[in-house]
Write a protein that holds these residues in place. Structure first.
Motif, short mmCIF file in Angstrom:
data_model
loop_
_atom_site.label_atom_id
_atom_site.label_comp_id
_atom_site.label_asym_id
_atom_site.label_seq_id
_atom_site.Cartn_x
_atom_site.Cartn_y
_atom_site.Cartn_z
N THR A 195 0.88 -1.17 0.00
CA THR A 195 0.00 0.00 0.00
C THR A 195 0.92 1.22 0.00
O THR A 195 1.87 1.28 0.77
N TYR A 196 0.64 2.17 -0.90
CA TYR A 196 1.47 3.36 -0.96
C TYR A 196 0.66 4.54 -1.47
O TYR A 196 -0.38 4.37 -2.11
N GLY A 197 1.15 5.74 -1.15
CA GLY A 197 0.48 6.96 -1.60
C GLY A 197 0.74 8.10 -0.65
O GLY A 197 1.74 8.12 0.07
N ALA A 198 -0.20 9.06 -0.62
CA ALA A 198 -0.02 10.25 0.21
C ALA A 198 -1.36 10.85 0.60
O ALA A 198 -2.36 10.69 -0.09
N VAL A 199 -1.32 11.57 1.72
CA VAL A 199 -2.43 12.40 2.18
C VAL A 199 -1.86 13.81 2.29
O VAL A 199 -0.89 14.03 3.01
N VAL A 200 -2.45 14.75 1.56
CA VAL A 200 -1.96 16.13 1.56
C VAL A 200 -3.08 17.04 2.07
O VAL A 200 -4.21 16.96 1.59
N GLN A 201 -2.74 17.88 3.05
CA GLN A 201 -3.70 18.81 3.64
C GLN A 201 -3.07 20.19 3.72
O GLN A 201 -1.86 20.30 3.93
N HIS A 202 -3.89 21.21 3.57
CA HIS A 202 -3.41 22.57 3.79
C HIS A 202 -4.36 23.25 4.77
O HIS A 202 -5.58 23.15 4.63
N PHE A 203 -3.80 23.94 5.76
CA PHE A 203 -4.58 24.65 6.76
C PHE A 203 -4.30 26.15 6.63
O PHE A 203 -3.15 26.57 6.66
N GLN A 204 -5.36 26.93 6.51
CA GLN A 204 -5.25 28.38 6.44
C GLN A 204 -6.05 28.97 7.59
O GLN A 204 -7.20 28.63 7.79
N GLY A 205 -5.40 29.86 8.36
CA GLY A 205 -6.05 30.45 9.52
C GLY A 205 -7.20 31.37 9.16
O GLY A 205 -7.16 32.07 8.16
N VAL A 206 -8.24 31.34 10.01
CA VAL A 206 -9.37 32.26 9.87
C VAL A 206 -9.60 32.92 11.23
O VAL A 206 -9.36 32.32 12.27
#
Length: 150
Positions: free
Chosen positions: A34-45
């Protein structure tokens, strides 16, 4: 992401602020690997107490990339890794990045009738984003195993 620290001195990366953002998951789940990626971006509010060098309010701007590889060595045991690279877009140059590498092992077992994956992974940070960042990391996990939906 929600601000949870009760004391201002306990907040880091502008965590006195709520943050939202997109996420994408790309995984290949095979018989052996099993291989791959999880990509997340957090922007402040909302407002933040974090200030840049000029005293201007600085919102959270953080990207998290979890790269994953797992190899089955038996029907219930896997070796592999799933560390999190972090990019703090408010920092300059190489101080933006925190990059771990490592390895771990996990085993699927049952607790009562519930299948669960228990594992441990250790990481070495080849790049840390500041002088206070970790040199090493240790992660324990317990993940309930859900049946295949498809």
């Amino acid at each position: 992401m929600f601000p949870t620290a009760e004391e201002d001195s306990l907040t880091t990366l502008g965590a006195d602020q709520t943050a939202v953002g997109p996420a994408i998951v790309a995984l290949k789940i095979g018989e052996q690997n099993t291989y791959g990626a999880v990509v997340q971006h957090f922007q402040g509010v909302g407002s933040s107490n974090l200030r840049d060098a000029n005293g201007k309010e600085e919102d959270i701007s953080l990207t998290d990339i979890q790269y994953v590889f797992r190899h089955k060595i038996s029907p219930s045991v896997q070796v592999g890794f799933a560390p999190n690279i972090q990019v703090d877009w408010n920092k300059e140059g190489g101080d933006r990045f925190s990059i771990p590498i490592g390895l771990g092992i996990d085993k699927t077992t049952t607790i009562g009738k519930m299948p669960i994956r228990l594992g441990i992974e250790t990481y070495y940070y080849v790049k840390k984003n500041d002088m206070f960042g970790p040199d090493y990391g240790l992660r324990f996990f317990a993940i309930p195993v859900m049946p295949k939906l498809f």
